[in-house]
Motif scaffolding. Sequence first.
Motif, short mmCIF file in Angstrom:
data_model
loop_
_atom_site.label_atom_id
_atom_site.label_comp_id
_atom_site.label_asym_id
_atom_site.label_seq_id
_atom_site.Cartn_x
_atom_site.Cartn_y
_atom_site.Cartn_z
N HIS A 198 -3.39 2.42 -4.04
CA HIS A 198 -3.62 1.19 -3.28
C HIS A 198 -3.21 1.40 -1.82
O HIS A 198 -3.96 1.05 -0.88
N GLU A 199 -2.02 1.97 -1.60
CA GLU A 199 -1.55 2.20 -0.23
C GLU A 199 -2.44 3.20 0.50
O GLU A 199 -2.70 3.04 1.70
N LEU A 200 -2.91 4.21 -0.21
CA LEU A 200 -3.83 5.17 0.41
C LEU A 200 -5.17 4.51 0.74
O LEU A 200 -5.86 4.92 1.67
N GLY A 201 -5.52 3.49 -0.03
CA GLY A 201 -6.72 2.72 0.28
C GLY A 201 -6.60 2.06 1.64
O GLY A 201 -7.55 2.02 2.43
N HIS A 202 -5.39 1.56 1.96
CA HIS A 202 -5.16 0.98 3.29
C HIS A 202 -5.36 2.04 4.37
O HIS A 202 -5.97 1.77 5.41
N PHE A 203 -4.86 3.25 4.10
CA PHE A 203 -5.01 4.33 5.08
C PHE A 203 -6.48 4.69 5.26
O PHE A 203 -6.97 4.83 6.39
N ALA A 204 -7.20 4.85 4.15
CA ALA A 204 -8.61 5.27 4.22
C ALA A 204 -9.47 4.25 4.96
O ALA A 204 -10.43 4.61 5.63
N HIS A 205 -9.10 2.97 4.83
CA HIS A 205 -9.88 1.91 5.49
C HIS A 205 -9.38 1.61 6.90
O HIS A 205 -9.90 0.70 7.56
N GLY A 206 -8.36 2.33 7.35
CA GLY A 206 -7.83 2.10 8.70
C GLY A 206 -7.10 0.79 8.86
O GLY A 206 -7.01 0.25 9.97
N ASP A 207 -6.55 0.27 7.75
CA ASP A 207 -5.91 -1.05 7.81
C ASP A 207 -4.65 -1.06 8.68
O ASP A 207 -4.32 -2.09 9.28
N ILE A 208 -3.96 0.07 8.74
CA ILE A 208 -2.76 0.14 9.59
C ILE A 208 -3.14 -0.14 11.03
O ILE A 208 -2.48 -0.91 11.74
#
Length: 416
Positions: A264-274
Amino acid sequence: MTVVTIYTLFVLVSIYTSVMQIGYVNLAKRKKAVLLSDADFLKAGNYAVAKEKMSIVSSFIDYIMFIAWMGFGISYLSGSMIFENDALMNIAIVMGFIVINSVISLPFAYYEKFVLDEKFGFNKSTMAQWIKDTLISFVMTLVLGSLVVWGIYAIISNFDLWWLWSFVFIFGVVVLINMLYPAFRAMFFDKLTPLQDEKLDAEIKRLMDKTGFVSSGVFVSDASKRDARLNAYFGGFGKAKRVVLYDTLIEKLSTKELLAVLGHELGHFAHGDIYKNIALVGAMLFAMFGIFGNLPESLYLEMGISPAPYLLMILLILFMPVLGFIMMPIMGIVSRHNEYEADKMGSELGGEGGAVELANALKKLVTENKSFPLSHPIYIFFHYTHPPVLERLKELGVDVGNIDKSSLEGKCEANI
Protein backbone atom coordinates in the motif's frame (compact mmCIF):
# COMPACT_ATOMS: atom_id res chain seq x y z
CA MET A 1 -12.64 42.97 15.17
CA THR A 2 -12.41 41.16 11.83
CA VAL A 3 -9.62 38.78 12.83
CA VAL A 4 -11.37 37.82 16.07
CA THR A 5 -14.63 37.17 14.19
CA ILE A 6 -12.87 34.88 11.71
CA TYR A 7 -11.13 32.94 14.46
CA THR A 8 -14.36 32.70 16.47
CA LEU A 9 -16.18 31.16 13.50
CA PHE A 10 -13.33 28.68 13.07
CA VAL A 11 -13.51 27.61 16.73
CA LEU A 12 -17.31 27.30 16.66
CA VAL A 13 -17.28 25.11 13.53
CA SER A 14 -14.42 23.01 14.94
CA ILE A 15 -16.25 22.44 18.24
CA TYR A 16 -19.51 21.72 16.41
CA THR A 17 -17.88 18.92 14.39
CA SER A 18 -16.46 17.43 17.60
CA VAL A 19 -19.85 17.60 19.34
CA MET A 20 -21.55 15.88 16.40
CA GLN A 21 -18.86 13.21 16.38
CA ILE A 22 -19.25 12.61 20.12
CA GLY A 23 -23.00 12.25 19.79
CA TYR A 24 -22.69 9.95 16.80
CA VAL A 25 -20.16 7.67 18.47
CA ASN A 26 -22.08 7.61 21.77
CA LEU A 27 -25.08 6.20 19.90
CA ALA A 28 -23.13 3.91 17.59
CA LYS A 29 -21.02 2.27 20.30
CA ARG A 30 -24.19 0.81 21.90
CA LYS A 31 -25.25 -0.93 18.72
CA LYS A 32 -24.05 -4.14 17.13
CA ALA A 33 -20.26 -4.26 16.99
CA VAL A 34 -18.59 -3.73 13.61
CA LEU A 35 -15.19 -5.34 12.79
CA LEU A 36 -14.33 -5.50 16.49
CA SER A 37 -15.45 -7.70 19.35
CA ASP A 38 -18.22 -6.25 21.52
CA ALA A 39 -15.74 -5.27 24.25
CA ASP A 40 -13.22 -3.74 21.82
CA PHE A 41 -15.99 -1.93 19.92
CA LEU A 42 -17.18 -0.24 23.12
CA LYS A 43 -13.62 0.52 24.19
CA ALA A 44 -12.78 2.07 20.81
CA GLY A 45 -15.94 4.16 21.01
CA ASN A 46 -15.08 5.39 24.50
CA TYR A 47 -11.56 6.27 23.33
CA ALA A 48 -12.90 8.23 20.34
CA VAL A 49 -15.28 10.16 22.60
CA ALA A 50 -12.55 10.90 25.16
CA LYS A 51 -10.25 12.21 22.42
CA GLU A 52 -12.92 14.55 21.10
CA LYS A 53 -13.75 15.85 24.56
CA MET A 54 -10.08 16.68 25.04
CA SER A 55 -10.09 18.36 21.62
CA ILE A 56 -13.01 20.58 22.66
CA VAL A 57 -11.27 21.66 25.87
CA SER A 58 -8.10 22.34 23.87
CA SER A 59 -10.08 24.46 21.40
CA PHE A 60 -11.50 26.55 24.26
CA ILE A 61 -8.02 27.13 25.69
CA ASP A 62 -6.66 28.02 22.23
CA TYR A 63 -9.50 30.52 21.81
CA ILE A 64 -8.82 32.14 25.17
CA MET A 65 -5.13 32.37 24.29
CA PHE A 66 -5.97 33.88 20.90
CA ILE A 67 -8.11 36.59 22.52
CA ALA A 68 -5.36 37.21 25.07
CA TRP A 69 -2.67 37.49 22.42
CA MET A 70 -4.72 39.81 20.24
CA GLY A 71 -5.95 41.88 23.18
CA PHE A 72 -2.74 42.55 25.07
CA GLY A 73 -0.31 39.63 24.79
CA ILE A 74 1.53 40.64 21.63
CA SER A 75 1.89 44.26 22.78
CA TYR A 76 3.12 43.17 26.22
CA LEU A 77 5.59 40.67 24.75
CA SER A 78 6.99 43.18 22.25
CA GLY A 79 7.37 45.78 24.99
CA SER A 80 9.24 43.31 27.20
CA MET A 81 11.89 42.45 24.61
CA ILE A 82 14.53 45.18 24.55
CA PHE A 83 17.36 44.56 22.09
CA GLU A 84 19.49 47.06 20.20
CA ASN A 85 19.67 44.65 17.30
CA ASP A 86 16.32 44.63 15.47
CA ALA A 87 16.79 41.09 14.16
CA LEU A 88 17.43 39.71 17.66
CA MET A 89 14.40 41.57 19.01
CA ASN A 90 12.11 40.10 16.35
CA ILE A 91 13.48 36.59 16.90
CA ALA A 92 13.08 36.94 20.69
CA ILE A 93 9.46 38.11 20.40
CA VAL A 94 8.39 35.33 18.01
CA MET A 95 10.23 32.62 19.92
CA GLY A 96 8.82 33.96 23.18
CA PHE A 97 5.36 33.61 21.69
CA ILE A 98 6.11 30.02 20.61
CA VAL A 99 7.64 29.06 23.97
CA ILE A 100 4.66 30.43 25.96
CA ASN A 101 2.20 28.51 23.77
CA SER A 102 4.31 25.36 24.08
CA VAL A 103 4.37 25.59 27.89
CA ILE A 104 0.59 26.09 28.00
CA SER A 105 0.11 22.98 25.81
CA LEU A 106 2.23 20.78 28.10
CA PRO A 107 -0.64 19.79 30.45
CA PHE A 108 -2.60 18.55 27.44
CA ALA A 109 0.36 16.52 26.20
CA TYR A 110 0.80 15.05 29.68
CA TYR A 111 -2.91 14.24 30.02
CA GLU A 112 -3.02 12.58 26.62
CA LYS A 113 0.03 10.44 27.31
CA PHE A 114 -0.28 9.53 31.00
CA VAL A 115 -4.05 9.64 31.55
CA LEU A 116 -5.87 8.99 28.28
CA ASP A 117 -3.35 6.72 26.54
CA GLU A 118 -2.55 5.03 29.84
CA LYS A 119 -6.23 4.25 30.44
CA PHE A 120 -6.67 2.69 27.00
CA GLY A 121 -3.42 0.73 27.01
CA PHE A 122 -1.33 2.74 24.53
CA ASN A 123 1.27 4.41 26.71
CA LYS A 124 4.51 2.48 27.22
CA SER A 125 6.66 5.52 28.01
CA THR A 126 8.08 6.35 31.42
CA MET A 127 7.93 9.83 32.91
CA ALA A 128 11.70 10.14 32.49
CA GLN A 129 11.44 9.21 28.80
CA TRP A 130 8.62 11.72 28.25
CA ILE A 131 10.54 14.53 29.96
CA LYS A 132 13.64 13.71 27.91
CA ASP A 133 11.64 13.72 24.65
CA THR A 134 9.94 16.99 25.61
CA LEU A 135 13.23 18.69 26.43
CA ILE A 136 14.84 17.53 23.18
CA SER A 137 11.82 18.78 21.21
CA PHE A 138 11.97 22.09 23.09
CA VAL A 139 15.67 22.63 22.33
CA MET A 140 15.20 21.70 18.68
CA THR A 141 12.27 24.12 18.45
CA LEU A 142 14.38 26.91 19.95
CA VAL A 143 17.36 26.33 17.68
CA LEU A 144 15.66 25.51 14.39
CA GLY A 145 12.75 27.86 15.05
CA SER A 146 15.11 30.77 15.65
CA LEU A 147 16.89 30.09 12.37
CA VAL A 148 13.60 29.99 10.45
CA VAL A 149 12.35 33.19 12.13
CA TRP A 150 15.65 34.91 11.32
CA GLY A 151 15.30 33.84 7.68
CA ILE A 152 11.78 35.24 7.37
CA TYR A 153 12.80 38.44 9.19
CA ALA A 154 15.64 38.96 6.70
CA ILE A 155 13.26 38.43 3.76
CA ILE A 156 10.59 40.81 5.13
CA SER A 157 13.25 43.45 5.79
CA ASN A 158 14.81 43.29 2.33
CA PHE A 159 12.10 42.44 -0.21
CA ASP A 160 8.92 44.25 -1.27
CA LEU A 161 7.36 40.93 -2.29
CA TRP A 162 8.38 39.46 1.04
CA TRP A 163 5.36 37.15 1.20
CA LEU A 164 6.34 35.42 -2.05
CA TRP A 165 9.97 34.89 -1.07
CA SER A 166 8.93 33.85 2.45
CA PHE A 167 6.70 31.22 0.89
CA VAL A 168 9.62 29.92 -1.19
CA PHE A 169 11.81 29.83 1.91
CA ILE A 170 9.27 28.04 4.11
CA PHE A 171 8.35 25.61 1.36
CA GLY A 172 12.05 24.74 1.07
CA VAL A 173 12.15 24.17 4.84
CA VAL A 174 9.14 21.83 4.59
CA VAL A 175 10.83 19.79 1.84
CA LEU A 176 14.07 19.67 3.87
CA ILE A 177 12.22 18.46 6.97
CA ASN A 178 10.65 15.64 4.93
CA MET A 179 14.10 14.65 3.70
CA LEU A 180 15.74 14.69 7.13
CA TYR A 181 12.84 13.41 9.26
CA PRO A 182 14.00 9.74 9.49
CA ALA A 183 17.56 10.79 10.32
CA PHE A 184 16.39 13.22 13.02
CA ARG A 185 14.11 10.62 14.61
CA ALA A 186 16.93 8.08 14.61
CA MET A 187 19.36 10.63 16.09
CA PHE A 188 17.20 12.00 18.90
CA PHE A 189 14.20 9.74 19.53
CA ASP A 190 13.92 6.26 18.06
CA LYS A 191 16.64 3.67 17.85
CA LEU A 192 16.66 2.30 14.30
CA THR A 193 18.29 -1.03 13.56
CA PRO A 194 18.53 -2.84 10.21
CA LEU A 195 15.85 -5.50 9.77
CA GLN A 196 17.34 -8.81 10.96
CA ASP A 197 14.76 -11.11 9.39
CA GLU A 198 16.55 -11.94 6.13
CA LYS A 199 13.52 -13.60 4.55
CA LEU A 200 11.25 -10.63 5.30
CA ASP A 201 13.97 -8.22 4.17
CA ALA A 202 14.25 -10.05 0.83
CA GLU A 203 10.46 -10.01 0.37
CA ILE A 204 10.32 -6.27 1.07
CA LYS A 205 13.14 -5.56 -1.38
CA ARG A 206 11.33 -7.67 -3.99
CA LEU A 207 8.28 -5.43 -3.57
CA MET A 208 10.43 -2.32 -3.83
CA ASP A 209 12.04 -3.56 -7.03
CA LYS A 210 8.59 -3.98 -8.60
CA THR A 211 7.89 -0.26 -8.18
CA GLY A 212 11.42 1.08 -8.69
CA PHE A 213 11.64 2.24 -5.08
CA VAL A 214 15.29 2.74 -4.10
CA SER A 215 16.08 3.07 -0.42
CA SER A 216 19.04 3.08 1.93
CA GLY A 217 17.61 0.07 3.73
CA VAL A 218 14.80 -1.40 5.80
CA PHE A 219 14.91 -0.46 9.48
CA VAL A 220 13.04 -1.39 12.64
CA SER A 221 12.09 1.30 15.16
CA ASP A 222 11.89 0.52 18.87
CA ALA A 223 8.58 2.41 19.04
CA SER A 224 7.17 -0.02 21.62
CA LYS A 225 9.17 1.72 24.36
CA ARG A 226 6.80 4.68 23.98
CA ASP A 227 3.55 3.46 22.45
CA ALA A 228 1.62 0.31 21.61
CA ARG A 229 0.17 1.56 18.31
CA LEU A 230 1.14 -0.03 14.99
CA ASN A 231 2.74 2.04 12.25
CA ALA A 232 5.31 2.19 9.46
CA TYR A 233 6.60 4.98 7.26
CA PHE A 234 8.82 5.78 4.30
CA GLY A 235 10.97 8.87 4.78
CA GLY A 236 13.46 10.96 2.88
CA PHE A 237 14.06 11.57 -0.81
CA GLY A 238 16.23 10.01 -3.47
CA LYS A 239 18.65 7.29 -2.39
CA ALA A 240 18.39 8.51 1.21
CA LYS A 241 14.86 7.09 1.51
CA ARG A 242 14.30 4.66 4.36
CA VAL A 243 11.66 2.07 5.07
CA VAL A 244 10.93 2.17 8.80
CA LEU A 245 8.76 -0.47 10.50
CA TYR A 246 7.59 -0.12 14.08
CA ASP A 247 8.50 -3.19 16.10
CA THR A 248 4.85 -3.30 17.20
CA LEU A 249 3.82 -3.74 13.55
CA ILE A 250 6.21 -6.65 13.02
CA GLU A 251 4.97 -8.27 16.21
CA LYS A 252 1.26 -8.08 15.43
CA LEU A 253 1.07 -8.66 11.66
CA SER A 254 1.89 -11.81 9.73
CA THR A 255 4.53 -11.59 6.99
CA LYS A 256 1.89 -11.49 4.23
CA GLU A 257 -0.13 -8.84 6.05
CA LEU A 258 2.98 -6.76 6.62
CA LEU A 259 3.89 -7.01 2.93
CA ALA A 260 0.36 -5.94 2.01
CA VAL A 261 0.71 -2.83 4.18
CA LEU A 262 4.09 -2.02 2.61
CA GLY A 263 2.58 -2.66 -0.81
CA HIS A 264 0.00 0.00 0.00
CA GLU A 265 2.77 2.45 0.95
CA LEU A 266 4.69 1.60 -2.22
CA GLY A 267 1.48 2.34 -4.11
CA HIS A 268 1.73 5.90 -2.77
CA PHE A 269 5.30 6.08 -4.06
CA ALA A 270 4.43 4.67 -7.49
CA HIS A 271 1.59 7.18 -7.91
CA GLY A 272 3.72 10.12 -6.76
CA ASP A 273 1.43 10.79 -3.81
CA ILE A 274 4.28 12.09 -1.65
CA TYR A 275 4.93 14.86 -4.17
CA LYS A 276 1.20 15.53 -4.57
CA ASN A 277 0.88 15.98 -0.82
CA ILE A 278 3.86 18.32 -0.73
CA ALA A 279 2.29 20.29 -3.60
CA LEU A 280 -0.96 20.59 -1.61
CA VAL A 281 0.95 21.81 1.42
CA GLY A 282 2.73 24.25 -0.88
CA ALA A 283 -0.63 25.53 -2.16
CA MET A 284 -1.82 26.07 1.41
CA LEU A 285 1.37 27.91 2.35
CA PHE A 286 1.17 30.04 -0.80
CA ALA A 287 -2.42 31.01 0.02
CA MET A 288 -1.51 31.79 3.61
CA PHE A 289 1.46 33.99 2.75
CA GLY A 290 -0.48 35.61 -0.10
CA ILE A 291 -3.32 36.57 2.26
CA PHE A 292 -1.12 37.92 5.05
CA GLY A 293 1.23 39.64 2.62
CA ASN A 294 -1.60 41.73 1.26
CA LEU A 295 -3.65 42.64 4.32
CA PRO A 296 -4.97 46.22 4.24
CA GLU A 297 -3.33 48.72 6.59
CA SER A 298 -6.75 49.46 8.07
CA LEU A 299 -6.72 45.98 9.62
CA TYR A 300 -3.55 46.75 11.54
CA LEU A 301 -4.99 50.10 12.62
CA GLU A 302 -8.04 48.21 13.85
CA MET A 303 -5.75 46.06 16.00
CA GLY A 304 -3.80 49.11 17.15
CA ILE A 305 -0.42 47.69 16.11
CA SER A 306 2.05 48.26 13.28
CA PRO A 307 2.90 45.55 10.72
CA ALA A 308 6.35 44.74 12.12
CA PRO A 309 8.04 41.48 10.98
CA TYR A 310 7.40 39.77 14.33
CA LEU A 311 3.69 40.65 14.16
CA LEU A 312 3.33 39.23 10.66
CA MET A 313 4.97 35.99 11.76
CA ILE A 314 2.83 35.68 14.90
CA LEU A 315 -0.36 36.27 12.90
CA LEU A 316 0.74 33.61 10.41
CA ILE A 317 1.23 31.11 13.23
CA LEU A 318 -2.08 32.02 14.91
CA PHE A 319 -4.09 31.67 11.72
CA MET A 320 -2.35 28.62 10.28
CA PRO A 321 -4.87 26.24 11.95
CA VAL A 322 -7.74 28.30 10.48
CA LEU A 323 -6.50 28.02 6.92
CA GLY A 324 -5.60 24.37 7.47
CA PHE A 325 -9.14 23.66 8.66
CA ILE A 326 -10.60 25.44 5.62
CA MET A 327 -8.37 23.56 3.19
CA MET A 328 -8.65 20.19 4.93
CA PRO A 329 -11.82 19.12 3.06
CA ILE A 330 -10.04 19.68 -0.28
CA MET A 331 -6.88 17.94 0.88
CA GLY A 332 -9.01 15.17 2.40
CA ILE A 333 -10.83 14.47 -0.86
CA VAL A 334 -7.53 14.18 -2.74
CA SER A 335 -5.92 12.12 0.03
CA ARG A 336 -8.84 9.69 0.32
CA HIS A 337 -8.74 9.11 -3.44
CA ASN A 338 -5.01 8.41 -3.20
CA GLU A 339 -5.61 5.92 -0.38
CA TYR A 340 -8.08 3.92 -2.49
CA GLU A 341 -5.57 3.80 -5.35
CA ALA A 342 -2.77 2.74 -2.99
CA ASP A 343 -5.00 -0.01 -1.57
CA LYS A 344 -5.63 -1.24 -5.09
CA MET A 345 -1.94 -1.36 -5.92
CA GLY A 346 -1.08 -2.88 -2.56
CA SER A 347 -3.49 -5.74 -3.18
CA GLU A 348 -2.07 -6.24 -6.69
CA LEU A 349 1.54 -6.26 -5.48
CA GLY A 350 0.60 -8.96 -3.00
CA GLY A 351 -0.36 -11.28 -5.85
CA GLU A 352 -3.09 -13.87 -5.36
CA GLY A 353 -4.82 -13.23 -2.06
CA GLY A 354 -3.22 -9.80 -1.73
CA ALA A 355 -6.56 -8.06 -1.20
CA VAL A 356 -7.45 -10.51 1.58
CA GLU A 357 -4.11 -9.97 3.34
CA LEU A 358 -4.46 -6.18 3.12
CA ALA A 359 -8.01 -6.42 4.47
CA ASN A 360 -6.81 -8.60 7.36
CA ALA A 361 -4.05 -6.10 8.09
CA LEU A 362 -6.54 -3.22 8.12
CA LYS A 363 -8.75 -5.11 10.56
CA LYS A 364 -5.78 -5.71 12.88
CA LEU A 365 -4.77 -2.05 12.67
CA VAL A 366 -8.30 -1.05 13.67
CA THR A 367 -8.24 -3.46 16.60
CA GLU A 368 -4.74 -2.69 17.89
CA ASN A 369 -5.03 1.09 17.44
CA LYS A 370 -8.57 1.09 18.88
CA SER A 371 -9.91 2.99 15.88
CA PHE A 372 -13.69 3.29 16.04
CA PRO A 373 -14.91 2.23 12.56
CA LEU A 374 -17.89 4.62 12.37
CA SER A 375 -17.87 8.43 12.21
CA HIS A 376 -20.29 11.28 11.58
CA PRO A 377 -20.24 12.40 7.89
CA ILE A 378 -19.41 16.01 8.81
CA TYR A 379 -16.47 14.80 10.91
CA ILE A 380 -15.21 12.70 8.00
CA PHE A 381 -15.53 15.74 5.72
CA PHE A 382 -13.39 17.98 7.92
CA HIS A 383 -10.91 15.54 9.47
CA TYR A 384 -10.42 12.31 7.52
CA THR A 385 -7.33 12.01 5.32
CA HIS A 386 -8.05 8.28 4.90
CA PRO A 387 -11.36 6.79 3.79
CA PRO A 388 -13.40 5.13 6.56
CA VAL A 389 -12.02 1.62 7.01
CA LEU A 390 -15.40 0.05 6.16
CA GLU A 391 -15.34 1.76 2.76
CA ARG A 392 -11.78 0.60 2.15
CA LEU A 393 -12.74 -2.98 2.99
CA LYS A 394 -15.72 -2.82 0.63
CA GLU A 395 -13.42 -1.63 -2.17
CA LEU A 396 -11.19 -4.63 -1.44
CA GLY A 397 -14.18 -6.92 -1.88
CA VAL A 398 -14.74 -7.68 1.81
CA ASP A 399 -18.30 -8.24 2.99
CA VAL A 400 -18.68 -6.08 6.10
CA GLY A 401 -22.34 -7.01 6.54
CA ASN A 402 -25.34 -4.75 6.94
CA ILE A 403 -24.75 -1.78 9.21
CA ASP A 404 -27.87 -0.04 10.46
CA LYS A 405 -27.15 3.70 10.49
CA SER A 406 -30.75 4.86 10.24
CA SER A 407 -31.13 5.53 13.95
CA LEU A 408 -27.90 7.52 13.97
CA GLU A 409 -28.99 10.14 11.45
CA GLY A 410 -29.80 13.54 12.86
CA LYS A 411 -29.32 12.52 16.49
CA CYS A 412 -26.75 13.65 18.97
CA GLU A 413 -25.96 12.45 22.47
CA ALA A 414 -22.94 14.51 23.26
CA ASN A 415 -22.73 13.85 27.01
CA ILE A 416 -19.88 16.32 27.24
